[in-house]
Design a protein around this motif. Structure first.
Motif: not given
Length: 218
Positions: A116, A73, A118, A141-147
């Motif tokens: 994804d 990003r 998420s 980077s991964i945290r913004t995609r709600t794992p």
């Protein structure tokens, strides 16, 4: 502690991560070195494999020294030496590393579309970390995609970098931590280069489900 190679480190990590077997975690390798490791772990745990694309920002005149990292990003994580670089240098270095990320995403996506994260348990794998900037960038980077959860699995790290990971991740599994740390490769007998072709092969190979141990009856 020394490892014969990345394969041995991956097998040891898979053993430490056995609680996630059968939960189908998403296992992300940090290219390029950790992707074959992540393949082994994903197979052992019955998970899916993908990559998380981040690049370290290199110090002026010292390309092995990370002063920060950048993700897909364009988000930048500043390391402890970030301020030694000029604004002009940083702009060019960020542009250079983002171009590498863009090319790798195009190459790797041809082998497998991105998955994804998420709502999933995500295990981010690396052979080792020195400053921790790239791994912190990967976590962000991964945290913004709600794992659902982020687990870090690494072969070796210095204590200070490990503490940074523990503050940002939900769980950290590290096989060996020592202050006597100069480079990740010093802990591996074989630290051969991993190529893009090897990454593509790991991504393209179908998931192999680990066979359970046979039960013995009396």
């Amino acid at each position: 502690m020394r490892f014969r190679n990345r394969q041995q480190a991956a097998e040891l990590l898979a053993g430490r991560l056995s609680a996630y077997r059968g939960t189908r975690p998403l296992v992300l390798g940090v290219p390029r070195g950790a992707v074959p490791m992540a393949r082994i772990i994903a197979d052992e745990l019955g998970g899916d494999l993908d990559v998380v694309l981040v690049r370290k920002l290199r110090a002026p005149g010292q390309p092995e020294l990370a002063i920060g990292a950048v993700d897909e990003r364009g988000h930048v994580v500043k390391g402890m030496y970030f301020d030694i670089a000029s604004d002009d240098y940083l702009r060019e270095e960020i542009r250079t590393q983002q171009e590498i990320i863009r090319k790798r995403r195009g190459l790797y996506t041809r082998a497998q579309p991105a998955i994804d994260p998420s709502g999933r348990t995500v295990i981010i794998v690396d052979d080792g970390i020195a400053t921790g900037s790239s791994m912190l960038s990967a976590i962000g980077s991964i945290r913004t995609r709600t794992p659902r959860k982020i687990v870090i699995a690494i072969g070796v790290a210095p204590p200070a970098a490990l503490a940074r990971m523990e503050a940002d991740a939900d769980e950290v599994v590290c096989l060996y931590s020592t202050e006597d740390f100069y480079a990740v490769g010093q802990f591996f007998d074989d630290f051969s280069e991993v190529t893009d072709d090897m990454v593509v092969t790991a991504l393209a190979r179908p998931r192999m489900v680990a066979v359970p141990e046979p039960r013995h009856t009396q």
